[in-house]
Design a protein around this motif. Structure first.
Motif, short mmCIF file in Angstrom:
data_model
loop_
_atom_site.label_atom_id
_atom_site.label_comp_id
_atom_site.label_asym_id
_atom_site.label_seq_id
_atom_site.Cartn_x
_atom_site.Cartn_y
_atom_site.Cartn_z
N LEU A 66 0.87 -1.15 0.00
CA LEU A 66 0.00 0.00 0.00
C LEU A 66 0.92 1.21 0.00
N VAL A 67 0.80 2.06 -1.01
CA VAL A 67 1.65 3.25 -1.12
C VAL A 67 0.85 4.45 -0.64
N ALA A 68 1.46 5.25 0.24
CA ALA A 68 0.78 6.40 0.82
C ALA A 68 1.67 7.64 0.73
N LEU A 69 1.02 8.77 0.61
CA LEU A 69 1.70 10.07 0.70
C LEU A 69 1.30 10.69 2.03
N GLY A 70 2.30 11.08 2.81
CA GLY A 70 2.06 11.67 4.11
C GLY A 70 1.89 10.63 5.19
N TYR A 71 1.87 11.10 6.43
CA TYR A 71 1.69 10.21 7.57
C TYR A 71 0.97 10.96 8.69
N ALA A 72 0.55 10.22 9.68
CA ALA A 72 -0.08 10.78 10.87
C ALA A 72 0.97 10.79 11.98
N GLY A 73 1.06 11.89 12.68
CA GLY A 73 2.05 11.98 13.75
C GLY A 73 1.47 12.59 15.01
N TRP A 74 1.96 12.11 16.14
CA TRP A 74 1.54 12.61 17.44
C TRP A 74 2.77 12.88 18.28
N GLY A 75 2.78 13.99 19.01
CA GLY A 75 3.87 14.31 19.92
C GLY A 75 3.74 13.51 21.21
#
Length: 190
Positions: A128-137
């Motif tokens: 699965l190819v994705a652009l961007g990601y989810a991030g949490w501090g």
């Protein structure tokens, strides 16, 4: 003073609750790829874009040739952070230049070598190819969990790679015995 033991959610799904107000995450199923006391990183696995893998090959300079496999597979929106950056979530234990092992047989790769192999139809069996990601501090994901923004469950490669994207969120919830349609979007405390 109470001290909580940190529990990593790496290789777990985050199932967006129906009341999720953040449009970046409403209706999403996110695979947690890394989670430590300093923060978390994940890839949304149920939000395809209009882009295709063939278009990505062209954008990164992989030239058309008789050998090139121009896949019509959709590219996913992996999250709102670094949307110009590509990620390949894939099965197998092959070693690429830059891979993070999420679990046995599931990796996240960010290097161009995997795209070159995929263009030659020599890449991983499932991807699965994705652009961007989810991030949490630090502490951010834990706060969202305590606010009941997410349900969590162990990740499943079958849901990621074999379930149609429209059904992935419900399939993950059903693995917990939960029907999201029956959950209220109202907040309440007993």
């Amino acid at each position: 003073m109470s001290s909580k033991t940190f529990q990593s959610l790496k290789n777990h799904f985050l199932i967006a609750m129906p009341r999720m107000a953040d449009t970046s995450f409403a209706g999403t199923l996110t695979l947690v790829c890394e989670h430590s006391p300093t923060g978390a990183m994940g890839i949304i696995v149920n939000r395809p874009t209009e882009l295709t893998l063939g278009e990505i090959f062209s954008q990164v300079g992989i030239k058309d040739s008789d050998k090139c496999f121009l896949s019509p597979d959709a590219i996913y929106s992996g999250g709102p952070v670094a949307v110009e950056r590509g990620f390949v979530l894939h099965s197998g234990n092959d070693q690429w230049q830059s891979s993070l092992e999420i679990s046995q047989g599931l990796q996240l790769t960010t290097s161009r070598d995997i795209l070159l192999a995929m263009a030659r139809d020599e890449g991983p069996d499932d991807s699965l190819v994705a652009l961007g990601y989810a991030g949490w501090g630090s502490g951010q994901l834990e706060k969202e969990l305590s606010d009941n923004a997410w349900l969590t469950c162990k990740a499943s490669q079958q849901i990621i790679f074999e379930t149609p994207f429209q059904r992935r969120l419900d399939a993950a919830a059903q693995s917990l015995g939960v029907d999201l349609r029956l959950l209220s979007d109202q907040i309440g405390h007993a």
